[in-house]
Design an enzyme around this catalytic site. Structure first.
Site, PDB file in Angstrom:
ATOM      1  CE  LYS A  46     -64.075   8.243  -9.706  1.00 18.87           C
ATOM      2  NZ  LYS A  46     -64.600   9.476 -10.356  1.00 18.87           N
ATOM      3  N   GLY A  47     -61.177   2.593 -12.601  1.00 23.75           N
ATOM      4  CA  GLY A  47     -61.188   1.920 -13.899  1.00 23.75           C
ATOM      5  C   GLY A  47     -61.541   0.448 -13.915  1.00 23.75           C
ATOM      6  CD  GLU A 101     -54.763  -0.837 -12.003  1.00 18.56           C
ATOM      7  OE1 GLU A 101     -55.927  -0.565 -12.331  1.00 18.56           O
ATOM      8  OE2 GLU A 101     -53.928   0.039 -11.781  1.00 18.56           O
ATOM      9  CG  ASP A 102     -58.027   0.296 -15.424  1.00 16.28           C
ATOM     10  OD1 ASP A 102     -56.938   0.191 -14.800  1.00 16.28           O
ATOM     11  OD2 ASP A 102     -58.527   1.418 -15.682  1.00 16.28           O
ATOM     12  CG  ASP A 105     -49.298   3.306 -18.526  1.00 20.45           C
ATOM     13  OD1 ASP A 105     -48.587   2.912 -19.445  1.00 20.45           O
ATOM     14  OD2 ASP A 105     -49.604   4.505 -18.368  1.00 20.45           O
ATOM     15  CE  LYS A 133     -51.617   2.114 -22.775  1.00 20.56           C
ATOM     16  NZ  LYS A 133     -51.817   3.541 -22.496  1.00 20.56           N
ATOM     17  CG  PHE A 154     -55.268   7.554 -23.744  1.00 21.41           C
ATOM     18  CD1 PHE A 154     -54.687   7.562 -22.485  1.00 21.41           C
ATOM     19  CD2 PHE A 154     -56.631   7.808 -23.848  1.00 21.41           C
ATOM     20  CE1 PHE A 154     -55.441   7.838 -21.346  1.00 21.41           C
ATOM     21  CE2 PHE A 154     -57.398   8.084 -22.709  1.00 21.41           C
ATOM     22  CZ  PHE A 154     -56.788   8.100 -21.473  1.00 21.41           C
ATOM     23  CG  ASP A 161     -61.329   8.014 -17.158  1.00 15.99           C
ATOM     24  OD1 ASP A 161     -60.354   7.273 -16.932  1.00 15.99           O
ATOM     25  OD2 ASP A 161     -61.369   9.209 -16.780  1.00 15.99           O
ATOM     26  NE  ARG A 167     -64.689   6.316 -15.037  1.00 17.67           N
ATOM     27  CZ  ARG A 167     -63.400   6.290 -14.741  1.00 17.67           C
ATOM     28  NH1 ARG A 167     -62.684   5.224 -15.019  1.00 17.67           N
ATOM     29  NH2 ARG A 167     -62.812   7.316 -14.171  1.00 17.67           N
TER      30      ARG A 167
HETATM   31  P1  5GP Z   1     -49.859   2.781 -13.686  1.00 16.70           P
HETATM   32  O1  5GP Z   1     -49.596   1.346 -14.031  1.00 16.70           O
HETATM   33  O2  5GP Z   1     -49.176   3.732 -14.643  1.00 16.70           O
HETATM   34  O3  5GP Z   1     -49.585   3.118 -12.259  1.00 16.70           O
HETATM   35  O4  5GP Z   1     -51.366   3.163 -13.782  1.00 16.70           O
HETATM   36  C1  5GP Z   1     -52.352   2.506 -14.394  1.00 16.70           C
HETATM   37  C2  5GP Z   1     -53.512   3.470 -14.479  1.00 16.70           C
HETATM   38  O5  5GP Z   1     -53.258   4.449 -15.484  1.00 16.70           O
HETATM   39  C3  5GP Z   1     -54.737   2.725 -14.913  1.00 16.70           C
HETATM   40  O6  5GP Z   1     -55.487   2.243 -13.816  1.00 16.70           O
HETATM   41  C4  5GP Z   1     -55.478   3.769 -15.708  1.00 16.70           C
HETATM   42  O7  5GP Z   1     -56.318   4.523 -14.856  1.00 16.70           O
HETATM   43  C5  5GP Z   1     -54.404   4.698 -16.254  1.00 16.70           C
HETATM   44  N1  5GP Z   1     -54.099   4.393 -17.668  1.00 16.70           N
HETATM   45  C6  5GP Z   1     -52.947   3.931 -18.193  1.00 16.70           C
HETATM   46  N2  5GP Z   1     -53.024   3.808 -19.527  1.00 16.70           N
HETATM   47  C7  5GP Z   1     -54.266   4.189 -19.873  1.00 16.70           C
HETATM   48  C8  5GP Z   1     -54.965   4.282 -21.136  1.00 16.70           C
HETATM   49  O8  5GP Z   1     -54.480   3.968 -22.243  1.00 16.70           O
HETATM   50  N3  5GP Z   1     -56.261   4.718 -21.066  1.00 16.70           N
HETATM   51  C9  5GP Z   1     -56.875   5.076 -19.905  1.00 16.70           C
HETATM   52  N4  5GP Z   1     -58.128   5.477 -19.975  1.00 16.70           N
HETATM   53  N5  5GP Z   1     -56.253   5.007 -18.706  1.00 16.70           N
HETATM   54  C10 5GP Z   1     -54.952   4.565 -18.689  1.00 16.70           C
END
Ligand code: 5GP
Length: 182
Positions: A46-47, A101-102, A105, A133, A154, A161, A167
């Site tokens: 959703k982000g 993507e938002d 990570d 990140k 975070f 969220d 959000r």
């Molecule tokens: P990844 O790259 O680990 O597969 O996933 C990314 C997802 O992890 C993002 O779309 C988000 O939903 C969540 N995420 C990673 N870091 C954060 C953070 O600092 N805050 C929030 N709210 N979500 C995060």
């Protein structure tokens, strides 16, 4: 109501900074895809919905928008595994795809979707993320359009969220988990 903001810490990125940087990302996309007749922007739910909403308003070339929802489930493996919440029904074959993507990570979400869209025979696949990140990667992913690099804290706001909340904040802020709710 007051408790809602209690956990919100330092503002890392203001709405003015977000707006300016998103304009720069959109300018690059407008230039680089000006000759593409098949641009499809795929928002990862959703982000990404707030970022995507603002980005798309600054895109001035023909574009379609799709959404996809994935979630990770922690199995016995520590890397986590991704799955589609509902089957993706968008028309991707032969199209120029930008995944939006938002935040990137661990990189697992983007890596999973990259493989998926390759199988769906997209013509090209690029990644656009508001935040990254770099210190948290579990897998290497190519990010083509990146808004801001941040540390491993975070964060919430602007689509991101904590337990479904925050959000709606128009900025990106640190989330303080340690503050007592009482
Ligand atoms: P990844 O790259 O680990 O597969 O996933 C990314 C997802 O992890 C993002 O779309 C988000 O939903 C969540 N995420 C990673 N870091 C954060 C953070 O600092 N805050 C929030 N709210 N979500 C995060």
């Amino acid at each position: 109501m007051n408790n809602y903001y209690k956990h919100i810490g330092k503002v890392l990125i203001s709405s003015e900074e977000l707006d300016k940087r998103i304009g720069e990302l959109a300018d690059r996309i407008n230039t680089e895809y000006k000759d593409s007749n098949s641009l499809v922007i795929v928002g990862i739910l959703k982000g990404s919905f707030v970022f995507l909403g603002d980005l798309i308003k600054k895109i001035n070339i023909p574009v379609k928008v799709e959404f996809i929802r994935v979630s990770s489930y922690e199995g016995t493996s520590s890397t986590g595994k991704m799955k589609l919440n509902t089957p993706f029904t968008g028309d991707i074959k032969g199209k120029d795809v930008i995944l939006v993507e938002d935040i990137v990570d661990t990189g697992l979400t983007i890596s999973f979707l990259n493989d998926l869209f390759k199988k769906e025979q997209a013509r090209s696949i690029k990644v656009c993320t508001l935040l990254s990140k770099p210190g948290s990667r579990k897998v290497h992913v190519n990010v083509d359009y990146e808004g801001f690099k941040i540390g491993n804290d975070f964060i919430v706001g602007y689509g991101l969220d904590y337990n479904g909340m925050y959000r709606n904040l128009p900025y990106i802020a640190l989330y303080n988990q340690k503050i007592d709710d009482k």
